[in-house]
Structures are given as C-alpha cells and as structure tokens.
Design a protein around this motif. Sequence first.
Motif: not given
Length: 322
Positions: A229, A250-251, A255-256, A258-260, A262, A280-281, A284
């Motif tokens: 990160s 986007e976050r 977590v943002g 991780a969304q990218r 995943s 939260s991670i 994802q």
Amino acid sequence: MSGAVTRKVTLLAGGVGGAKIAEGLAALPDVALSVIGNIADDDDFHGLWVSPDIDTLTYSLADVIDRNQGWGVADEGHRALDTLARLGADTWMSLGDRDFGLHIYRTMRRRRGDRPSLIARDTARAFGIKAEILLPTDDTVQTRVRTDAGWLSFQEYFVRERCAPEVRELAFHGLEQARPAPEALAALAAADLIVIAPSNPLVSIAPILGVPGITEALRQSPAQKIAVSPFIAGKVVKGPADRMMTALGERADAVGVAQRYSGLAGRLVIDHADAALADSIRAQGMTPACSAILMQSLEDKTRLAREILDLAFAGVPAEAGA
C-alpha cells in the motif's frame, strides 16, 4: 548467503515509491530483480523524449539520485535550462545538465529506430545496474488529466500546476493499441514473486496493468503476488494519489488499494497505522500483513523487502522457487 536460493522477483513500479522498494529488493543477495516501470508519464521537452519514472528507477538503482528531492541526479547543475530560459523557452519542467545527457541519448536512439526497451536496458547497464529495468510496452502511452480548465498532460498537471487542479477524469492515450513488450511478459511468466510497488495506483500502476496482455500475464503467472500500500493512515508520503482517488470517488486508503488489486495479488502489505482496516481488506479478497512501510533509509528499504520475501515464501521449500 551461501546455499541460498535466488528468487526471481518482478516489481511493477512507478517513480519515487517504486524506486524505494526496488532499491530494497536489489540490495538482497538472494533476489534477481526485474522492474517493469511506468512509461505513461513520458513526454517531449525541448525536442527530447523524457521518461521520468524510468529515469527515477535508473538513478535510484545506480545510487546517483538526488535524495533530497527524490528525483533527478545528485550534484546537478541547470546551465542548459538557464540558456533555454534566456532564449525564451518554457522551462517549468526542471531538467538538470546531467539529466539532459540521458534524454539526448534516449532521443538519439529512438530516432534511429531502436526499441525503447533496448534503450532502457542499455542505459541500466551503462549505469552499472544489475537489476533489469523493463518497459511494459515499446509503444507510446501518455496519461491525460481532465480538470475544470480542460485536459492536461500528466507533467503539466503534476509539475507545472503542482497537482493543484481537481482531477475530474483520467485517460491513457494509446493504451488500447499498445502491444506488451516481450521482456515484460517473460519477466512475469518466469517470476517466483510479483510485487506491486507502493506507487500511485491510478497513474503509475494502472497504465502498466492496462497494456493489453500485461494483466493477463500477471494473472496466469504461477508466482506469489503481493502488493504494498502507498497509504499510511489515509495519506501518501509523496504525490497526489490520495487527492486523486478521493476526487474520482475511490477510497483513499489501504482498502481502496485492496479494491484496485483484488484478483491481482493475494496479499496486501499495510502499515501498522492501518491495522484497523484489516477486516475490510479481507472483505475485498486480499490478506493483509502489517509492517512499517515508511522507507526513509536503505535499511528501511531492505528490511521491508526482506519481510515481503519472507511473507511470500514462508514455509515454501527452497526448491519451489529455484
């Protein structure tokens, strides 16, 4: 490190943050490092082709980087730029005299028809770099940033405007037509470990992954895959990633990231300050691992690199990565 197995590590990286983890990995005696660098920041200045992220990787791994500003060459002068300014040229893009030498060499060879990948390879060798510096494509891909005042090149936004305008949209000209460089595909296929550096996910990593064939090669690679990160407690150490991600809905935190990533990497290394985001991670689809990810010294860089390597190969027999 007698008897240690050398691991093939392929790093996807932008400039400053990517260069830091590249230095750490390159310093490990049991790592054979390949770095696929971002070329979407590239642009023409004063008739010369400038490749900021590739140059930052090169100067950092050669240990000639200006450590205070994080880019450019140490012990630099600006006489050429002074002359250009006297002649009326627009000189908001700060290029030093030694830096100009590399841009002249790159442009000379490009005009000769040489592949950009070979130019980057030969430059790295001339600077005494053992790691392979690779390009995701030999084609031209350029980031464009839409603001309320219209579209800007990335360097206009980043350097001239100092990231001040609100980002409304990003575009990567030439990306869909780009062809992946064979060296990049080979490095992904042969890797024991693929690391996504703590670089800007939107304008450093996305243009690499967006080259047709690169994401597919990453997914198909049997390598371990770990992302780092770029955020610490919702802020980046350097650059506009937090503001960009927020502006684009986007976050702007781990977590943002991780969304990218995943589906591209199984683990995400986050800072201890972000430990509360672990669940939260996981939601994802990524497994978080906490570490001190701020890299201020070579010791920090090598420690984090070693932790990433240990995380990837803990319990893995040495023969599995041979």
